[in-house]
Scaffold this active site. Structure first.
Site, PDB file in Angstrom:
ATOM      1  N   SER A 139     -15.347   3.719  -3.996  1.00  0.00           N
ATOM      2  CA  SER A 139     -15.835   2.583  -4.765  1.00  0.00           C
ATOM      3  C   SER A 139     -16.637   3.095  -5.968  1.00  0.00           C
ATOM      4  CB  SER A 139     -16.653   1.641  -3.879  1.00  0.00           C
ATOM      5  OG  SER A 139     -16.862   0.406  -4.516  1.00  0.00           O
ATOM      6  N   ASP A 179       8.953  -5.426   5.669  1.00  0.00           N
ATOM      7  CA  ASP A 179       9.010  -3.977   5.864  1.00  0.00           C
ATOM      8  C   ASP A 179       9.700  -3.613   7.180  1.00  0.00           C
ATOM      9  OD1 ASP A 179       7.142  -4.792   7.701  1.00  0.00           O
ATOM     10  OD2 ASP A 179       5.495  -3.596   6.911  1.00  0.00           O
ATOM     11  N   HIS A 209     -11.414  -3.361   1.248  1.00  0.00           N
ATOM     12  CA  HIS A 209     -12.492  -2.516   0.731  1.00  0.00           C
ATOM     13  C   HIS A 209     -13.418  -2.127   1.886  1.00  0.00           C
ATOM     14  CE1 HIS A 209     -14.210  -0.824  -2.911  1.00  0.00           C
ATOM     15  NE2 HIS A 209     -15.415  -1.092  -2.448  1.00  0.00           N
ATOM     16  N   ASP A 254       3.973  -6.694  12.293  1.00  0.00           N
ATOM     17  CA  ASP A 254       2.793  -5.983  12.777  1.00  0.00           C
ATOM     18  C   ASP A 254       1.496  -6.469  12.134  1.00  0.00           C
ATOM     19  OD1 ASP A 254       3.290  -5.072  10.228  1.00  0.00           O
ATOM     20  OD2 ASP A 254       3.363  -2.949  10.742  1.00  0.00           O
ATOM     21  N   ASP A 285       5.223 -10.508   6.111  1.00  0.00           N
ATOM     22  CA  ASP A 285       4.951  -9.488   7.126  1.00  0.00           C
ATOM     23  C   ASP A 285       6.202  -8.707   7.510  1.00  0.00           C
ATOM     24  OD1 ASP A 285       3.999  -7.947   9.194  1.00  0.00           O
ATOM     25  OD2 ASP A 285       3.588  -9.596  10.560  1.00  0.00           O
ATOM     26  N   ASP A 318      -7.064  -4.459  -1.168  1.00  0.00           N
ATOM     27  CA  ASP A 318      -8.472  -4.364  -1.581  1.00  0.00           C
ATOM     28  C   ASP A 318      -8.870  -5.619  -2.347  1.00  0.00           C
ATOM     29  OD1 ASP A 318     -10.986  -3.590  -2.706  1.00  0.00           O
ATOM     30  OD2 ASP A 318     -10.408  -1.499  -2.538  1.00  0.00           O
TER      31      ASP A 318
END
Length: 575
Positions: free
Chosen positions: A220, A291, A505, A295, A288, A467
């Site tokens: 950060s 991919d 984050h 999960d 979701d 993030d």
């Protein structure tokens, strides 16, 4: 004190002789440091005595300003003592010398830079400077485990570790020091060099030689600091870990102000946490499985983005001839997004575009993956209260707005009573020059890393694709700017970028634990460049599962068979 200061002083002749003798093999050590070190290197104490016998000798010592490359009034060691392996609170597994001190400011109204330095009895010949977070204000002790890393702390591995408070006192949310010019410069970049130089001199004095390798690690604000040292002080470091870096510091603060204005300056713009959760769950329902794995992680962000328009349409309040969208959303606050609420989320998604240029030709701030699996209901997400507090707070009014508000009040307007809701980032008027100056002082958007690359420096950056504080797209844009400047081969030769699906984050549905320091050290010292790494999830609900950390732009895709909780069941796929 007389005895301590006696060995800290040498004659000009001795300094020159020491510099000529040692400069060629010290690398990152300045002539002044070599001269300061010279009388100690020749003593029997340096050659034979264990660290414990001379640790206390540092207490009360004064380091002259000439040992520090940037202007200071010197440094004062406040305490120095050995910490025993079995001492209460020592979880490092060995003895170390703990030194605390302060680097004196030039102006009496400027706070000193407080620092901590830890010297392990069993030294591995390496040093690690550790960055801070937010607006800093708290001394980084350097004794603990690095965030999102395995349990063994760098100090326990034999690293000399050090950190500081960046030159002011207060928690990471306080921006009041922005009223003090020297403190702003220290926070922006100067504290890094000043603390580095003091620590280097003390390390060399303690062990009789400088470190063979100097590393920096932070996330950060600490990530921004990592990029800052590469850009401003490339000769000082061999390797850097810079995670979730606040590279475009001014940009993210200005975007935070614009986001707060959408939430609190426009009727109906506040988005209640229940509705934010509905947005998040809708993105999971659509994205979701893109991919190959159900999960709870949106890994294929690019594919998810192609569904964004449909996701938004499904969340938008329907047009009802008998009732406005605002009235409908007020009746059922978690049912749908009215136009003002959607506008708030689009501010965050779209980022900020400026009609003028900040430092290094920066013209705005890249937006966030709002509709690609980013959860905005956490403590660092968007506002949780429909009323703005007089001094915005992280949880109540959103992290981005609270931090941006402080930036405008103290750094830009330099008026604690200034109302950031009245500030126009696109048309800052009389504050434009101050904004541009601040972006030079605080920020790490300079793409010229040529000196660092030429010296063989290495860089690892890890960031979450979800993030909510530092836009992952801003980090990607900086990486792409490096590729445009130096070419793919050169960038691959010194940098590794790992974008982590589901990681926010410091929180998220996937929180990676991986030994980045080990990977960096192996790259620097042995030339073994890290490729795909394996991260263990430390999120409470899914602790222990693993995923591959794929080099950008690849992402983890389920191979179609095997345990969903094992990294070996996934491949790194190209978008």
């Amino acid at each position: 004190m007389t005895r301590r200061l006696r060995y800290l002083r040498t004659s000009p002749t001795e300094r020159a002789r020491a510099a000529r003798t040692l400069l060629g093999r010290a690398g990152i050590v300045s002539v002044a440091v070599l001269a300061w070190l010279a009388p100690y290197r020749t003593t029997a104490l340096a050659r034979e005595a264990p660290l414990a016998m001379h640790c206390a000798e540092f207490a009360g010592a004064v380091l002259s300003a000439e040992l520090i490359a940037l202007p200071t009034a010197g440094a004062q060691i406040e305490s120095a003592a050995m910490i025993g392996a079995t001492a209460p609170g020592n979880q490092q597994g060995g003895e170390y010398c703990r030194i605390t001190g302060r680097i004196k400011a030039l102006e009496p109204t400027t706070p000193d830079i407080r620092f901590d330095l830890n010297l392990p009895r069993r030294w591995n010949g390496r040093a690690l400077q550790i960055g801070g977070g937010g607006y800093n204000g708290v001394v980084v002790s350097g004794t603990g485990v690095m965030p999102f890393s395995p349990d063994r702390a760098p100090l326990a591995q034999g690293y000399a570790t050090f950190g500081d408070d960046s030159g002011h006192v207060g928690d990471s949310s306080l921006a009041v020091f922005g009223l003090v010019d020297e403190a702003v410069t220290n926070f922006g970049y100067a504290h890094l060099k000043k603390t580095h130089d003091v620590a280097l001199a003390l390390i060399a004095r303690a062990y009789g030689r400088p470190p063979q390798r100097m590393y920096f690690a932070g996330g950060s604000t600490g990530g921004r600091e990592g990029y800052t040292v590469m850009q401003r002080f490339p000769d000082d470091y061999d390797g850097v870990i810079a995670n979730s870096p606040a590279l475009n510091f001014s940009g993210v603060r200005l975007l935070g102000v614009k986001l707060g204005q959408a939430e609190y300056g426009k009727p109906g713009g506040f988005v209640a946490p229940a509705l934010l959760e509905r947005v998040y769950q809708r993105t999971l329902a659509v994205c979701d499985r893109l991919d190959g794995a159900a999960d709870g992680i949106v890994s294929d962000v690019d594919a998810c983005r192609t569904h964004e328009a449909d996701i938004i349409d499904s969340l938008r309040c329907p047009l009802d001839p008998g009732a406005s969208a605002t009235a409908l959303s007020a009746t059922s606050p978690d049912a749908c997004l009215n136009d003002a609420q959607l506008a708030t989320l689009l501010v965050m998604r779209d980022g900020l575009s400026l009609p003028y240029r900040l430092a290094w030709d920066v013209s705005g701030y890249r937006g966030y993956n709002v509709f690609q699996g980013t959860q905005l209901t956490g403590s660092l997400g968007l506002a949780h209260q429909p009323q703005r507090l007089p001094v915005p707070a992280f949880h109540a009014n959103g992290y981005l707005f609270a931090q941006g508000d402080g930036y405008i009040r103290y750094f830009v307007a330099r008026d604690p009573q200034f109302d950031s809701l009245r500030f126009d980032p696109q048309r800052p008027g009389k504050y434009r020059a101050q904004l541009i100056e601040l972006s030079h002082t605080i920020g790490a958007m300079n793409p010229d890393l040529s000196r660092y690359i030429a010296r063989g420096g290495k860089l690892i950056t890890l960031q979450g694709l979800a993030d909510e504080v530092i836009s992952p797209n801003q980090t990607i844009a900086y990486h792409d700017a490096l590729v445009a400047r130096f070419g793919v081969e050169a960038v691959d030769g010194f940098m590794r970028l790992y974008m982590v699906p589901g990681f926010q984050h410091g929180s998220g549905v996937f929180i990676p634990s991986v030994d980045l320091l080990g990977a960096l050290d192996n790259w620097v010292t042995r030339g073994v460049a890290p490729e795909t790494l394996t991260a263990t999830d430390i999120a409470a609900a899914t602790n222990g599962r693993s995923r591959p950390l794929c080099r950008y732009p690849r992402f983890p895709r389920y191979a179609g068979k095997g345990n969903l909780n094992l990294a070996s069941s996934f491949i790194c796929a190209q978008p």
